[in-house]
Design an enzyme around this catalytic site. Structure first.
Site, mmCIF file in Angstrom:
data_model
loop_
_atom_site.group_PDB
_atom_site.id
_atom_site.type_symbol
_atom_site.label_atom_id
_atom_site.label_comp_id
_atom_site.label_asym_id
_atom_site.label_seq_id
_atom_site.Cartn_x
_atom_site.Cartn_y
_atom_site.Cartn_z
ATOM 1 N N GLU A 26 63.675 71.450 30.072
ATOM 2 C CA GLU A 26 63.547 72.311 28.878
ATOM 3 C C GLU A 26 62.411 73.328 29.019
ATOM 4 O O GLU A 26 61.538 73.182 29.880
ATOM 5 C CB GLU A 26 63.330 71.471 27.610
ATOM 6 N N LYS A 161 56.409 60.362 20.768
ATOM 7 C CA LYS A 161 54.990 60.351 20.482
ATOM 8 C C LYS A 161 54.721 59.700 19.139
ATOM 9 O O LYS A 161 55.495 59.880 18.202
ATOM 10 C CB LYS A 161 54.536 61.804 20.389
HETATM 11 N N1 PSU Z 1 57.304 66.187 21.919
HETATM 12 C C1 PSU Z 1 56.395 66.301 22.907
HETATM 13 N N2 PSU Z 1 56.267 67.493 23.571
HETATM 14 C C2 PSU Z 1 57.038 68.580 23.246
HETATM 15 C C3 PSU Z 1 58.009 68.444 22.215
HETATM 16 C C4 PSU Z 1 58.105 67.238 21.568
HETATM 17 O O1 PSU Z 1 55.710 65.334 23.204
HETATM 18 O O2 PSU Z 1 56.881 69.645 23.866
HETATM 19 C C5 PSU Z 1 58.904 69.601 21.874
HETATM 20 C C6 PSU Z 1 60.304 69.390 22.484
HETATM 21 O O3 PSU Z 1 60.824 70.630 22.890
HETATM 22 C C7 PSU Z 1 61.093 68.842 21.308
HETATM 23 C C8 PSU Z 1 60.495 69.636 20.167
HETATM 24 O O4 PSU Z 1 62.471 69.032 21.418
HETATM 25 O O5 PSU Z 1 59.095 69.667 20.461
HETATM 26 C C9 PSU Z 1 60.758 69.023 18.829
HETATM 27 O O6 PSU Z 1 60.369 69.913 17.814
HETATM 28 P P1 PSU Z 1 60.807 69.629 16.298
HETATM 29 O O7 PSU Z 1 60.068 68.382 15.898
HETATM 30 O O8 PSU Z 1 60.345 70.834 15.551
HETATM 31 O O9 PSU Z 1 62.298 69.441 16.286
#
Ligand code: PSU
Ligand code: MN
Length: 304
Positions: A26, A161
């Protein structure tokens, strides 16, 4: 099942045409997940790790409105340098960025969508989005979970996380019918740590067995993704209690500042990094590398 809708590099196109293993990666993790230049170094090292273990890396992004699988070093560098200036793109954002011919850094959800369109089944990242703490009132649930419920791609990650509510995230994945498999572990890892206090659905000990499970799922027409949780290597894991404290401080500041919506995850990631004086960054990089290795091994096993 290759698609005209995704522009592939020759290397990725040839691998897919010949049934060779390919691993999707990604780009939100590059532009929004880490600072420059570590993000650039990480992105290249992860591609190298995938190659070292016998698969072709396909970093996914949207560039000038085109869905892309496989980026040049120059393109990766631009995503790393521009950072937050590149729009973070989840499922809902794709049509806007495509129609307006803009650049977009893809999250787990949108990377899964583009990987599936391209015909890539295996995807390595750091951590997935999930149900946020306090979601009972904010309704902040990552679109990553809905995507896992409907798109046929396996996501190799180091768990979720603990900025998230891991228990509710598991409940949501169960409802959506998404298997959560532990790679050589019965404990669900919590990104920085090898344990979260929660268990996975099944402990799977080899890439070959993982490949067999993915094939069974999709051959049966059971739509949707799979979470493959791979714990951070022991040498790089951080202290669980210490991380809890850091995360609670980050959450308090987020609520005070009224940060919400798509800004919530990047804000928390940035705060955690700041509060651990960069110690979390090395852990983050190492766990992504470890996920790239396992993803490549599973992709190789799938191609046999
Ligand atoms: N968790 C991490 N590192 C990240 C992300 C999540 O530890 O970089 C990023 C990923 O791209 C994930 C996104 O898909 O954040 C999720 O964002 P949201 O909670 O806004 O859907
Ligand atoms: Mn959210």
């Amino acid at each position: 099942m290759m698609s005209m809708q995704v522009k592939l590099t020759d290397e990725v196109a040839n691998a897919l045409k010949n049934g060779k293993p390919v691993v999707a990666l990604e780009s939100t993790i590059i532009s929004h997940g880490m600072p420059y230049p570590q993000n650039f170094e990480m992105a290249l090292a992860v591609e190298g790790k995938v190659r070292e273990h016998g698969a072709v890396p396909a970093t996914i992004a949207i560039i000038d409105g085109e869905l892309r699988a496989g980026l040049s070093v120059k393109e990766i560098e631009a995503f790393a340098k521009k950072g937050m200036q590149i729009t973070k793109v989840s499922r809902r954002d794709i049509p806007v960025i495509v129609a307006q011919k803009k650049d977009g850094a893809t999250t787990v959800a949108s990377t899964m969508i583009i990987a599936e369109l391209a015909g890539i089944k295996i995807f390595a990242t750091g951590g997935i989005g999930g149900v946020h703490r306090g979601a009972e009132t904010t309704m902040d649930i990552s679109a990553d979970l809905e995507e896992l419920g409907q798109t046929n791609v396996a996501v190799i990650c180091a768990g979720a996380k603990s900025i998230l509510d891991i228990g509710l995230t598991l409940e949501y994945l169960e409802t959506k019918g998404v298997p959560v498999l532990g790679y050589q572990t019965a404990d669900l890892p919590a990104f920085y740590t090898r344990e979260s206090g929660f268990k996975v659905d099944a402990k799977i000990d080899s890439a070959t067995e993982m490949a067999a499970i993915l094939k069974s799922k999709w051959q049966l027409g059971l739509k949707g993704g799979v979470v493959i949780a791979n714990p951070v290597p022991e040498a790089y894991s951080l202290d669980f209690k210490e991380m809890e404290k850091v995360i609670n401080n980050a959450l308090t500041e987020m609520n005070q500042k009224g940060v919400k919506g798509k800004d919530s995850t990047p804000f928390l990631l940035g705060k955690v990094k700041e509060l651990t004086a960069g110690k979390s960054l090395e852990t983050n990089i190492q766990l992504v590398l470890n996920n790239a290795k396992v993803a490549a091994e599973i992709a190789v096993a799938m191609s046999k």
